[in-house]
Design a protein around this motif. Structure first.
Motif, short mmCIF file in Angstrom:
data_model
loop_
_atom_site.label_atom_id
_atom_site.label_comp_id
_atom_site.label_asym_id
_atom_site.label_seq_id
_atom_site.Cartn_x
_atom_site.Cartn_y
_atom_site.Cartn_z
N PHE A 23 -5.54 -1.09 -10.21
CA PHE A 23 -5.63 -1.19 -8.46
C PHE A 23 -5.97 -0.18 -7.35
CE2 PHE A 23 -3.28 -5.05 -10.36
CZ PHE A 23 -4.35 -5.67 -10.68
N GLU A 24 -4.58 0.94 -8.02
CA GLU A 24 -4.55 2.57 -7.71
C GLU A 24 -6.04 3.12 -7.13
OE1 GLU A 24 -2.39 3.56 -5.07
OE2 GLU A 24 -0.81 1.78 -5.22
N GLU B 290 -10.75 5.65 -5.29
CA GLU B 290 -11.34 6.95 -5.66
C GLU B 290 -13.02 5.82 -5.77
OE1 GLU B 290 -11.31 7.65 -9.94
OE2 GLU B 290 -10.00 8.94 -9.44
N TYR B 291 -12.41 4.54 -5.06
CA TYR B 291 -14.22 3.36 -4.95
C TYR B 291 -13.74 2.82 -3.40
CZ TYR B 291 -14.99 5.02 -10.13
OH TYR B 291 -15.22 5.46 -10.92
N SER B 292 -13.14 2.98 -2.71
CA SER B 292 -12.91 2.40 -1.67
C SER B 292 -13.80 1.55 -0.45
CB SER B 292 -11.97 3.81 -0.11
OG SER B 292 -12.58 4.44 -0.28
N SER C 99 -15.02 -4.06 -5.27
CA SER C 99 -13.15 -4.29 -5.75
C SER C 99 -12.54 -4.06 -4.64
CB SER C 99 -13.64 -3.77 -6.99
OG SER C 99 -15.12 -4.29 -7.87
N ALA C 100 -12.64 -2.83 -3.61
CA ALA C 100 -12.07 -2.36 -3.12
C ALA C 100 -10.28 -3.24 -2.91
CB ALA C 100 -11.53 -1.41 -2.18
N PRO C 101 -11.06 -4.29 -1.67
CA PRO C 101 -10.48 -5.08 -0.98
C PRO C 101 -9.00 -5.59 -1.80
CG PRO C 101 -12.10 -5.42 -0.11
CD PRO C 101 -12.15 -4.79 -1.10
#
Length: 151
Positions: free
Chosen positions: A90-91, A96-98, A102-104
């Motif tokens: 998740f980190e 890296e993909y904020s 998928s980030a939220p």
């Protein structure tokens, strides 16, 4: 996926280093029936016992795909109560993909994983704050809404 995402060098390297890939025709039985595949591409993160931990239907571009895969791996760890390993995934998605879709969800599951591993509500409250600040219109911001009520 075959024309754009799968041939991408970063996708190839990620899959070779982290997963055991299996590509089947969408009507391959018994898999299509067992996993409810109705459209292509159907993408699933499945563990060694055959349990689905993450799924998507439709095209995902390469950078989004890597984030999606990491999120799915993290969710598989989460569902096996391996919170530290899940948190790592998740980190990485968040760092890296904020920008990714998928980030939220990664922010949400990071908070829940922190809570499940420590029983401290700080992770949940931080998840709510980050989601409200960076992803306010997301489904995951709505799902974290009750966390702001925590003491």
């Amino acid at each position: 996926m075959d024309a754009v995402t799968y041939p991408n060098r970063k996708v190839i390297d990620f899959i070779q280093n982290r997963l055991v890939p299996l590509q089947l025709a969408s009507d391959a039985e018994p898999y299509a029936t067992n996993y409810g595949v109705k459209w292509t591409p159907s993408l699933l993160i499945i563990d060694a016992e055959g349990k689905v931990h993450h799924r998507a239907t439709g095209f995902i571009p390469p950078p989004q795909f890597i984030a999606w895969l990491l999120l799915g791996i993290g969710k598989a760890f989460f569902e096996k109560d391996m919170f530290g390993e899940g948190l790592e995934c998740f980190e990485t998605v968040i760092a890296e993909y904020s920008y990714s879709d998928s980030a939220p969800e990664a922010v949400f599951f990071r908070g829940v994983s922190q809570y499940k591993s420590t029983h401290q509500i700080d992770g949940l409250k931080m998840a709510y704050r980050v989601l409200q600040e960076h992803y306010p219109g997301s489904t995951w911001a709505n799902r974290a809404y009750p966390y702001w009520l925590l003491p």
